[in-house]
Structures are given as structure tokens and as C-alpha cells.
Design an enzyme around this catalytic site. Structure first.
Site, PDB file in Angstrom:
ATOM      1  N   ASP A 209      -0.020 -34.834  20.436  1.00  0.00           N
ATOM      2  CA  ASP A 209       0.743 -35.630  21.397  1.00  0.00           C
ATOM      3  C   ASP A 209       0.804 -34.928  22.763  1.00  0.00           C
ATOM      4  O   ASP A 209       1.020 -33.709  22.824  1.00  0.00           O
ATOM      5  CB  ASP A 209       2.164 -35.791  20.834  1.00  0.00           C
ATOM      6  CG  ASP A 209       2.993 -36.798  21.593  1.00  0.00           C
ATOM      7  OD1 ASP A 209       2.642 -37.988  21.537  1.00  0.00           O
ATOM      8  OD2 ASP A 209       3.989 -36.410  22.234  1.00  0.00           O
ATOM      9  N   GLU A 259      -9.840 -21.200   9.607  1.00  0.00           N
ATOM     10  CA  GLU A 259      -9.453 -20.491   8.368  1.00  0.00           C
ATOM     11  C   GLU A 259      -9.644 -21.403   7.158  1.00  0.00           C
ATOM     12  O   GLU A 259      -9.448 -21.002   6.027  1.00  0.00           O
ATOM     13  CB  GLU A 259      -7.977 -20.068   8.443  1.00  0.00           C
ATOM     14  CG  GLU A 259      -7.713 -19.015   9.511  1.00  0.00           C
ATOM     15  CD  GLU A 259      -6.212 -18.857   9.805  1.00  0.00           C
ATOM     16  OE1 GLU A 259      -5.363 -19.384   9.057  1.00  0.00           O
ATOM     17  OE2 GLU A 259      -5.898 -18.193  10.825  1.00  0.00           O
TER      18      GLU A 259
HETATM   19  C1  NOJ Z   1       2.866 -40.240  23.289  1.00  0.00           C
HETATM   20  C2  NOJ Z   1       3.322 -41.004  22.082  1.00  0.00           C
HETATM   21  O1  NOJ Z   1       2.242 -41.778  21.613  1.00  0.00           O
HETATM   22  C3  NOJ Z   1       4.506 -41.821  22.516  1.00  0.00           C
HETATM   23  O2  NOJ Z   1       4.889 -42.735  21.517  1.00  0.00           O
HETATM   24  C4  NOJ Z   1       5.631 -40.898  22.883  1.00  0.00           C
HETATM   25  O3  NOJ Z   1       6.693 -41.653  23.414  1.00  0.00           O
HETATM   26  C5  NOJ Z   1       5.197 -39.869  23.939  1.00  0.00           C
HETATM   27  N1  NOJ Z   1       3.904 -39.320  23.676  1.00  0.00           N
HETATM   28  C6  NOJ Z   1       6.169 -38.725  24.018  1.00  0.00           C
HETATM   29  O4  NOJ Z   1       6.077 -37.933  22.876  1.00  0.00           O
END
Ligand code: NOJ
Length: 548
Positions: A209, A259
Site C-alpha cells: 500500500d 530466504e
Molecule cells: C490505498 C488503498 O487502496 C486505499 O483503500 C487506502 O485508503 C489508502 N491506500 C491508504 O492506505
């Protein structure tokens, strides 16, 4: 070398079809209205019937759900509403038995404000080691009552929040999502441990993310009122995003992946300028990066052709494979999006989506059949491309965005904090319909945590098990893709301005973006998303034709 992963070649992911599960909305095994691991376990046969290679589980960690689970309280645990580690292990082994690999979502840019480290930081003094794991600063003005800089958050006005002793902490998303300080060694080690924690349990891949956000240059503190790509620098020197140093983090992660045998892969969610995408997909880094270009594109042959060409060239340069995505948990489902007049025509990409949603949601007046026809055509197109395809739960049913969720049922912080300018993402997160009737359309024995629309009675798994359904089109396409494409070969053909056509391994994939029927090349039609008549493919449809 540890070998808990599903055995296979190290590059299994290059052409994988990955199915995204949003756990809270997939299937509810215990009847509390929230999807869970038991629910997923009960649907493994369904997942296997799709022919997919892997599932990606969006966050299932303990969370107060300030941002749908992307606010993580503990990276090495499971939310008790979703399940237990024992159930997770059972799920991994059952999926592996069915030759389905597992991706886990890692959220390294920020934790939740309920994370033990953030609580410790709040109790510690300014300047303490506990505060150094996050980004705390003094405020401006004689009494420090002004934020340290003019920083917007992604979801609305403020990117800084003040704590009782007067200091402020940075959060690029909600105030419940404090950003980590990635110059802190403990943070770095914590994520190496977390990657090992899940890899030891047999996880085969990770979705990362906000992968472009970790490293920041905060001297001087940046001001920022927009996160549009057009504002972000594209040379590695932007103070907040996509800095060159972020790849040092991923080089260390790669050592952890190595690993294991086969090494887990990771796919970066990095909203960066396309020319900056390759390093995220490097074999010394994460391995793959999402390409969201088609997702932001208008429905137009030239645009699709250019995006495909550019991305295939880019992946050839990096040695990775491209990724193709039409829908996920953050965007309007593509069956609806592709019906939006003017979508993708302005330069600000997702701005179109927000604007349309805010202005037209309750009065959509959309040609939804047209949207669905285009969605199926787009999906058949991407499933024929070299690279891997990411499918979002429910798109295989041709689900539309749920547009009439009442304000009081909305859960998305983007909706609450967006000052009326941002869409809610709840409409693509409504619990899935499994049956035509019954409690929450088969989602579970309790209700559903977001209201389901009455049209789920017609559009659901049960009603699409037999016949020419969208579900069966996905199944056939995935099966045929596996049986037919064995190389990355790719050659464009010219079938006129309103079509894309390319050939791979003896199959020609034609998409008609126009309105008039299009003469198909001679050969056997293997699959089509629209009814062919007199050798012509109707508008807004894709066909695969065998020329062998
Ligand atoms: C991207 C994620 O897909 C989204 O759902 C989220 O709100 C933001 N990153 C923050 O983590």
C-alpha cells in the site's frame, strides 16, 4: 531456505490471474454481518472454479476501520471479527491444495493511531525515541498552535493533527493513520519481521500500500494542497512521494523474500508518473508494480493502444511483467465507470470519477447495459495480454457500483472528510450476492454491513452458475488463457481506427470500440463478449479468434 510457499517456478507471478478479496465484504461465516476467513474458507471451491492463480486479501488486521482496514493496529494479528491465525493457516493450506496462492496486503506508510507504538508515542515526551517512529513536529506561531506546514491529507483538509502536549503529527490520510518515520531503524526492522511473519505462514506474495510514500524529505517541511500526479515531481526529488531512497527499503525486503523458495513476489501500489514505475517492479525490489493506466482511460481504441504499447515496452525494459487492472476497492466498478459520459477525457484522471460521483450519483441516468458490455470487452482484452491480471471480487458477476447507499450508511472516510468533493468508495465494497434470495443474498446469516440493492436478486453467483453469464465468460476466458498462451509474444494488427487487435500464440484478440459491426479476421471464434452475426463483432465487444 524456507519452503512454506506453494511450490513452483520463481516467476509464477509473471502471468498470474490474481483475484482481490475485500474480506469484510466477500462472505460472512459467523453471521455477524462482516465477512471473515470462515466465509472465505467456505468459498474456496468457488475460487477454484474461477481458475485463478492467486487471491490477494485486502487488510484483515485488527483495525478500528477508520479507513476500511488500511489503518492497522497490529501487523501480525487478525481482527477478531475476521478470524484467527489458525483459520488463516487453514485458509492458506486449503488454497494451496487448490493451487491458489495467497497475497497479503502490507500497509507500511502509516499505522493506526491505536497501534501500540503510536499509543507509546503519545505518552512519551517530545523528542523521545517513541515519538521518532512517527513524524512529530512543533507547530508554528508564538504558541505553536498553527500546523507545522500547510499539508492537506488525501481525504480532506488537514494533514497534521495536534496532540495534548502541543506537538503535531503528520498523516497523509485520516488522522487515525499517522505516518511512520521511515528513517527510523526500528520501523525498518519491524516491517522486515512482519514480512517474515507472513512468509513463514506460507504467504506467496504481498501487495504494498502507498509503496511510493515511505521515504520523505521533511527539511524543510513541505506544503501541499493537492496530491494530483501533475503536482508530484517526476525526478525522484519530490519531498513526499516517489523518492529514489524508497528503493533502498525494497532492496532489503527482497533479501527477506529470497530466504524463501519460491520467493514471495510483491506488487507496488505506487501512484507515480509512468516513467517512474520501473524501479518498483525491479527484480531487486518488489518485483511488480500496478499499472492503473487503463483504469483511468477513456473508452477509446487509440488510448488503449497507446497504454498497452507503453506498458509492454516498460515491462520489457525492467524484465518484470505488466499488470492489468480494471477495478479495485478504490474506484467505481468498471461496469459502471465505462458508462459515464466523458470519463477519462480530462487530464486529471480520477478527478473525473470524483466529479461525476458527487454530481450524479443519485441521478445517474446511465446506460448500464452499455457499461457492462464495455466492461466485459475490456476484461477479455486484458486477459489476452501478456502480464498478470488483477480482478476485483464481484466484477466476474458484472456487478455495477451501488450508487444509492444512503449517507447515513456510508463508511468511507473519503466521503466524510472530502468536503463534498470526493466520492465514497463504499459502492464497490457492498457485500457480495451469492444467492437470488435469502438473508443478505447468501453473504451470511446475519445482515450485511453495507446495504445491498434489490437488483442483487437478479445479479448473483447462483443465477449465473449456468448459461451465458458474465461469470461463465470469466471462467472460460481464464481457462482458455491458460491453455493457449505460453509465451510473451505480441503483435499489433490493424483493423481500423475504432478497434484494437493483436495476435498472441495463434490467437487474435479484437476489441471493437465503435458502434458499427466490425469484420473479424478469418478463423475460429473461441470466445466473444458480444453476439457475432454475419462474421461481424458488434460494437463494445471483444472476441478471441484462433487463426491456427
Ligand atoms: C490505498 C488503498 O487502496 C486505499 O483503500 C487506502 O485508503 C489508502 N491506500 C491508504 O492506505
Amino acid at each position: 531456505m524456507k519452503t512454506n510457499q506453494l511450490p513452483g517456478p520463481a516467476n509464477w507471478w509473471r502471468d498470474a490471474v490474481v483475484y482481490q478479496i475485500y474480506p469484510r465484504s466477500f462472505a460472512d461465516g459467523n453471521g455477524d454481518g462482516i465477512g471473515d476467513l470462515k466465509g472465505i474458507l467456505s468459498r474456496v471451491d468457488y475460487l477454484a472454479s474461477l481458475g485463478i492463480d492467486a487471491v490477494w486479501l485486502s487488510p484483515f488486521f485488527p483495525s478500528q476501520l477508520a479507513d476500511g482496514g488500511y489503518d492497522v493496529d497490529d501487523y501480525q494479528a487478525i481482527d477478531e471479527r475476521i478470524g484467527t491465525l489458525e483459520e488463516f493457516d487453514e485458509l492458506v493450506s486449503k488454497l494451496h491444495e487448490n493451487q491458489i496462492r495467497v497475497f497479503v496486503d502490507i500497509v507500511p506508510n502509516h499505522s493506526s493511531n491505536r497501534h501500540a507504538w503510536f499509543k507509546e508515542a503519545l505518552e512519551a515526551a517530545p523528542g523521545s525515541p517513541a515519538r521518532d517512529r512517527y513524524i512529530f513536529r512543533d507547530g508554528k506561531g508564538p504558541d505553536g498552535s498553527q500546523p507545522p506546514s500547510k499539508l492537506a491529507s488525501h481525504f480532506g483538509p488537514e494533514g497534521w493533527t495536534q496532540v495534548p502536549d502541543g506537538q503535531w503529527y503528520m498523516h497523509l490520510f485520516t488522522k487515525e493513520q499517522p505516518d511512520f518515520n521511515w528513517d527510523n531503524e526500528e520501523v525498518h526492522q519491524y516491517f522486515l519481521d512482519t514480512l517474515r511473519f507472513w512468509s513463514d505462514r506460507g504467504v506467496d506474495g504481498f501487495r504494498i500500500d502507498v509503496a511510493h510514500g515511505l521515504k520523505k524529505n521533511l527539511e524543510p517541511l513541505p506544503d501541499r494542497d493537492s496530491y494530483a500526479l501533475s503536482v508530484m515531481k517526476d525526478d525522484g526529488t519530490d519531498p513526499i512521494f516517489d523518492r529514489d531512497e524508497v528503493h533502498e527499503v525494497y532492496a532489503a525486503w527482497r533479501e527477506v523474500f529470497n530466504e524463501y523458495d519460491p520467493p514471495p513476489v510483491a506488487v507496488a501500489e505506487a501512484w507515480v508518473h509512468p516513467n517512474r514505475r520501473p524501479p518498483y517492479a525491479s527484480a531487486n525490489g518488489l518485483g511488480q508494480a500496478f499499472n492503473f493506466d487503463l483504469l483511468a482511460s477513456k473508452w477509446d481504441a487509440d488510448s488503449f493502444r497507446k497504454i498497452i504499447t507503453d506498458n509492454l515496452e516498460m515491462s520489457a525494459e525492467t524484465g518484470s511483467s505488466s499488470t492489468w487492472v480494471m477495478s479495485n476497492h478504490d474506484v467505481i466498478r468498471h461496469a459502471t465507470r465505462l458508462a459515464i459520459p466523458g470519463y477519462g477525457e480530462s487530464a486529471d484522471g480520477f478527478g473525473d470519477e470524483h466529479r461525476w460521483y458527487v454530481e450524479n450519483r443519485l441521478n445517474p441516468n446511465l446506460d448500464l447495459d452499455l457499461g457492462l458490455a464495455r466492461a466485459k470487452a475490456a476484461t477479455l482484452l486484458i486477459l489476452a495480454l501478456p502480464g498478470s491480471t488483477y480482478i476485483y471480487q464481484g466484477e466476474e458477476l458484472g456487478l455495477h457500483e451501488v450508487l444509492d447507499i444512503p449517507g447515513e450508511s456510508m463508511q468511507d472516510p473519503q466521503w466524510f472528510r472530502g468536503e463534498g468533493k470526493l466520492k465514497s468508495r463504499d459502492g464497490c465494497r457492498v457485500p457480495l450476492p451469492w444467492t437470488s434470495a435469502g438473508s443478505s443474498y447468501g453473504f451470511g446469516k446475519g445482515g450485511a454491513h453495507l446495504p445491498q440493492p434489490s437488483w442483487f436478486a437478479q445479479v448473483n453467483v447462483e443465477s449465473q452458475e449456468a448459461g451465458d453469464s458474465t461469470l461463465n465468460l470469466y471462467r472460460e476466458a481464464i481457462k482458455l488463457r491458460k491453455a493457449s498462451f505460453s509465451t510473451d509474444s505480441f503483435k499489433w494488427l490493424n483493423l481500423g481506427p475504432n478497434a484494437t487487435a493483436f495476435e498472441r500464440d495463434g490467437i487474435v484478440c479484437v476489441t471493437n470500440f465503435g458502434k458499427e459491426g466490425l469484420e473479424l479476421p478469418s478463423g475460429k471464434v473461441l470466445l466473444s463478449s458480444g453476439a457475432i452475426s454475419g462474421g461481424k463483432l458488434p460494437g463494445n465487444a471483444t472476441a478471441w479468434v484462433s487463426t491456427l
